[in-house]
Write a protein that holds these residues in place. Structure first.
Motif, PDB file in Angstrom:
ATOM      1  N   LEU A 157     -29.990 -42.099 -33.123  1.00 16.41           N
ATOM      2  CA  LEU A 157     -29.505 -41.876 -34.478  1.00 16.41           C
ATOM      3  C   LEU A 157     -28.018 -41.569 -34.503  1.00 16.41           C
ATOM      4  O   LEU A 157     -27.330 -41.917 -35.462  1.00 16.41           O
ATOM      5  CB  LEU A 157     -30.297 -40.732 -35.125  1.00 16.41           C
ATOM      6  CG  LEU A 157     -31.796 -40.979 -35.315  1.00 16.41           C
ATOM      7  CD1 LEU A 157     -32.445 -39.798 -36.019  1.00 16.41           C
ATOM      8  CD2 LEU A 157     -32.051 -42.263 -36.098  1.00 16.41           C
ATOM      9  N   ALA A 158     -27.510 -40.898 -33.464  1.00 16.45           N
ATOM     10  CA  ALA A 158     -26.077 -40.598 -33.435  1.00 16.45           C
ATOM     11  C   ALA A 158     -25.253 -41.883 -33.412  1.00 16.45           C
ATOM     12  O   ALA A 158     -24.309 -42.050 -34.187  1.00 16.45           O
ATOM     13  CB  ALA A 158     -25.744 -39.738 -32.214  1.00 16.45           C
ATOM     14  N   VAL A 159     -25.606 -42.784 -32.513  1.00 13.24           N
ATOM     15  CA  VAL A 159     -24.892 -44.059 -32.452  1.00 13.24           C
ATOM     16  C   VAL A 159     -25.118 -44.859 -33.730  1.00 13.24           C
ATOM     17  O   VAL A 159     -24.187 -45.445 -34.283  1.00 13.24           O
ATOM     18  CB  VAL A 159     -25.344 -44.868 -31.218  1.00 13.24           C
ATOM     19  CG1 VAL A 159     -24.643 -46.215 -31.181  1.00 13.24           C
ATOM     20  CG2 VAL A 159     -25.045 -44.097 -29.938  1.00 13.24           C
ATOM     21  N   ALA A 160     -26.362 -44.856 -34.216  1.00 15.73           N
ATOM     22  CA  ALA A 160     -26.668 -45.601 -35.441  1.00 15.73           C
ATOM     23  C   ALA A 160     -25.873 -45.079 -36.620  1.00 15.73           C
ATOM     24  O   ALA A 160     -25.329 -45.850 -37.421  1.00 15.73           O
ATOM     25  CB  ALA A 160     -28.166 -45.521 -35.727  1.00 15.73           C
ATOM     26  N   ALA A 161     -25.798 -43.753 -36.753  1.00 20.27           N
ATOM     27  CA  ALA A 161     -25.068 -43.161 -37.873  1.00 20.27           C
ATOM     28  C   ALA A 161     -23.583 -43.497 -37.807  1.00 20.27           C
ATOM     29  O   ALA A 161     -22.943 -43.768 -38.828  1.00 20.27           O
ATOM     30  CB  ALA A 161     -25.268 -41.649 -37.875  1.00 20.27           C
ATOM     31  N   ALA A 162     -23.021 -43.467 -36.616  1.00 19.02           N
ATOM     32  CA  ALA A 162     -21.604 -43.769 -36.467  1.00 19.02           C
ATOM     33  C   ALA A 162     -21.310 -45.250 -36.657  1.00 19.02           C
ATOM     34  O   ALA A 162     -20.260 -45.625 -37.178  1.00 19.02           O
ATOM     35  CB  ALA A 162     -21.127 -43.319 -35.087  1.00 19.02           C
ATOM     36  N   GLU A 163     -22.245 -46.096 -36.259  1.00 16.57           N
ATOM     37  CA  GLU A 163     -22.005 -47.540 -36.277  1.00 16.57           C
ATOM     38  C   GLU A 163     -22.280 -48.196 -37.621  1.00 16.57           C
ATOM     39  O   GLU A 163     -21.700 -49.235 -37.936  1.00 16.57           O
ATOM     40  CB  GLU A 163     -22.868 -48.216 -35.208  1.00 16.57           C
ATOM     41  CG  GLU A 163     -22.469 -47.891 -33.777  1.00 16.57           C
ATOM     42  CD  GLU A 163     -21.049 -48.325 -33.486  1.00 16.57           C
ATOM     43  OE1 GLU A 163     -20.761 -49.530 -33.545  1.00 16.57           O
ATOM     44  OE2 GLU A 163     -20.225 -47.444 -33.236  1.00 16.57           O
ATOM     45  N   LEU A 164     -23.167 -47.621 -38.437  1.00 16.44           N
ATOM     46  CA  LEU A 164     -23.548 -48.291 -39.680  1.00 16.44           C
ATOM     47  C   LEU A 164     -22.360 -48.552 -40.602  1.00 16.44           C
ATOM     48  O   LEU A 164     -22.205 -49.681 -41.105  1.00 16.44           O
ATOM     49  CB  LEU A 164     -24.637 -47.491 -40.404  1.00 16.44           C
ATOM     50  CG  LEU A 164     -25.132 -48.113 -41.723  1.00 16.44           C
ATOM     51  CD1 LEU A 164     -25.645 -49.535 -41.494  1.00 16.44           C
ATOM     52  CD2 LEU A 164     -26.220 -47.241 -42.350  1.00 16.44           C
ATOM     53  N   ILE A 209     -35.398 -46.008 -29.397  1.00 15.50           N
ATOM     54  CA  ILE A 209     -33.959 -45.817 -29.600  1.00 15.50           C
ATOM     55  C   ILE A 209     -33.270 -47.152 -29.883  1.00 15.50           C
ATOM     56  O   ILE A 209     -32.442 -47.255 -30.799  1.00 15.50           O
ATOM     57  CB  ILE A 209     -33.348 -45.129 -28.371  1.00 15.50           C
ATOM     58  CG1 ILE A 209     -33.833 -43.675 -28.310  1.00 15.50           C
ATOM     59  CG2 ILE A 209     -31.828 -45.199 -28.400  1.00 15.50           C
ATOM     60  CD1 ILE A 209     -33.394 -42.926 -27.080  1.00 15.50           C
ATOM     61  N   SER A 210     -33.598 -48.170 -29.130  1.00 11.36           N
ATOM     62  CA  SER A 210     -32.984 -49.486 -29.353  1.00 11.36           C
ATOM     63  C   SER A 210     -33.323 -50.031 -30.732  1.00 11.36           C
ATOM     64  O   SER A 210     -32.473 -50.640 -31.397  1.00 11.36           O
ATOM     65  CB  SER A 210     -33.447 -50.461 -28.275  1.00 11.36           C
ATOM     66  OG  SER A 210     -33.046 -50.031 -26.995  1.00 11.36           O
TER      67      SER A 210
END
Length: 553
Positions: free
Chosen positions: A313-320, A396-397
């Motif tokens: 979620l951290a990467v997803a939140a930053a990347e969206l 996660i992926s």
């Protein structure tokens, strides 16, 4: 696509993860203290089930829906230099959320009894057993009281997700992801104060605690959660005031962007709704198992969800927001960004998943064991965690792949895949859990007589197998849309090798420290494993390590 070295991903993801890590560490501490106070008995089952009951509000209207419907529109307006329009749009969305949340909280509190009767079906027969003298606590009535306190708490957390969406779009990640620390701290403080007032866990006390004392502590936990939820929302407001422009609270759907956002809400709600229904079904099924299954799943899930939050979620939140900006410039840039995001997330998720499987018993012992949480509780929670971890990398992926669809304006595909995942999980879990519920944890060598059984492991097995099927479907569909592969296969193979090498010294240390106090053993074993992996990554100059190190410095 060849594996990328340096990339633009991870500029924000490690920052988000640091904030989430602080929150999740406090959450882990909260559950560690709860385990010692409540163990894996009737009150622990009610605690876990009551926390989950109002999650429909938080999951349906919270961060997942905000990510799919609000952030892409808001970020696009900011990218186009229309900050005033973005502020008016945000004000309307907040007004509509407050209205929806208020209605949901009132309905939830009003219908708490039927909700619990359906969701916690296994608790329904407790009243007759109490009358017969077989049971001391009616878990259903206790759960109803707790759920009426939990709904207002969930409402506050939903409003916090709006604040998170605004701050993320402005790339202000620290406050939004550190705010949940306040919620956890408030609950911990309430529990410790309540425990000291009731005398629970005083030195020399045996493992039996009066049910009345545990009931008082349960109420203390949820009251603390209500106060903490309000504080979590309020602490973000000063940062929002500094960045937002043109804000005006309203219920209008005529403001630019609102209807576009609401159109995306439907499919997003469908996807989240499927996941929520699946979670509710898991609770219902767990209550049908032997007492202690609900709480044992809960203790395992706290650790299982930790890497999902930190590295998924951290990467997803930053990347969206970044993917939403790239969507208009072609698929190649998006594929490159997703590729880099997967590298960033899997760099730490892979050792976590394999570490849980190999070293999970020592970790759970260090975190939970003590008070009412005994060796049999430890074994059951570990086995559940290990089985969940088999599907951790897929989960996660999948969170990262969902970003690609959301950035493209497609919220239907992730929703359909979530439905497929939920259905497959049930097909696998139901027969498996009832079969395993015939076998006691006491079958494990060295474990004495136990009232715990392995049924909950079946639910974890269904979840893990379904996670890989969802990942495969999402990957196939997104690859078709972008017309280029984005999975960093070479990188995954490389870090798998590093993980296996790093496990060897950790297992040796564990063997040599068998007679040492379990908390010290757990810290040393996990520390050696983590240190070995990070040293190998440093020596091999893995770029993702430097991204995390830069933020930590």
């Amino acid at each position: 696509m060849a594996d990328q070295g340096k990339n633009s991903s991870g500029n924000f993801a490690p920052i988000v993860a640091i904030g989430i890590m602080a929150s999740r560490v406090m959450g882990l501490l909260r559950w560690s203290i709860m385990a010692r106070y409540f163990g894996s008995g009737a009150h622990a089952d009610v605690l876990r089930a009551a926390f989950q009951a109002p999650n429909a509000l938080q999951n349906l209207l919270g961060e997942g829906t905000i990510s799919a419907a609000f952030i892409p529109v808001y970020s696009k307006m900011l990218e186009e230099g229309r900050a005033e329009d973005a502020g008016r749009f945000a004000g309307s969305i907040l007004g509509l959320m407050i209205a929806a949340v208020s209605i949901g909280v009132l309905i939830g509190m009003w219908l708490a009894h039927p909700i619990c009767s359906i969701l916690m079906r296994g608790f329904v027969g407790d009243a007759a057993e109490v009358v017969a003298g077989v049971r001391e606590i009616d878990r259903l009535l206790l759960a109803v009281d707790m759920v009426r306190l939990a709904f207002p708490m969930a409402g506050m957390l939903v409003l916090s997700s709006w604040a998170l969406g605004v701050l993320n779009s402005h790339r202000r990640f620290h406050v939004s992801y550190l705010a949940p620390v306040i919620w956890n701290v408030t609950i911990i403080a309430a529990l410790l104060i309540g425990g000291s007032m009731t005398g629970h866990l005083h030195e020399g006390q045996d493992n039996y605690v009066l049910p009345e004392i545990l009931t008082q502590l349960l109420k203390t936990v949820f009251i603390g959660g209500m106060i903490g939820g309000l504080l979590q929302f309020l602490v973000q407001l000063p940062s929002i005031i500094r960045v937002i422009k043109g804000f005006r609270l309203s219920l209008s759907t005529r403001i630019e962007g609102v209807r576009e956002s609401l159109r995306a809400v439907g499919p997003a709600l469908a996807g989240r709704g499927v996941a929520q229904i699946s979670a509710y079904v898991d609770i219902l099924l767990a209550t049908l198992l032997v007492e202690g299954a609900v709480s044992s799943i809960g203790y395992a899930q706290v650790l299982y969800i930790l890497p999902i939050s930190l590295f998924g979620l951290a990467v997803a939140a930053a990347e969206l927001p970044e993917l939403s900006r790239l969507a208009a410039h072609g698929s190649k840039g998006m594929a490159k960004r997703i590729h880099a995001g997967l590298r960033q997330g899997l760099f730490l998720a892979t050792p976590t998943a394999l570490g849980y499987i190999a070293l999970g018993y020592a970790l759970i012992s260090a975190i939970y064991q003590g008070g009412l949480f005994d060796v049999d509780d430890n074994w059951l929670a570990y086995i559940i965690l290990a089985v969940y971890s088999l599907g951790l990398l897929a989960t996660i992926s999948s969170r990262l792949l969902q970003n690609g669809f959301w950035a493209l304006g497609d919220t239907r595909t992730p929703a359909r895949m979530a439905a497929v995942r939920a259905a497959i999980a049930l097909v696998i879990a139901i027969p498996t859990m009832f079969f395993l519920d015939e076998f006691s944890v006491s079958l494990i060598p060295g474990v004495g007589p136990s009232t715990l059984y392995f049924g909950a492991v079946g639910l974890a097995a269904g979840s893990s197998m379904a996670a890989w099927i969802e990942w495969w479907l999402l990957r196939r569909r997104l690859k078709r849309r972008l017309e280029i592969d984005f999975i960093p296969w070479t990188f995954i193979g490389q870090i798998l090798l590093y993980v296996v090498i790093s496990l060897i010294p950790a297992l040796v240390v564990w063997y040599l420290m068998q007679d040492v106090f379990h908390i010290i053993t757990g810290i040393c074993v996990v520390g050696v494993f983590a240190g070995s992996y990070l040293i190998l990554s440093y020596l091999r100059k893995i770029p993702e390590l430097y991204s995390w190190m830069k933020v930590v410095k």
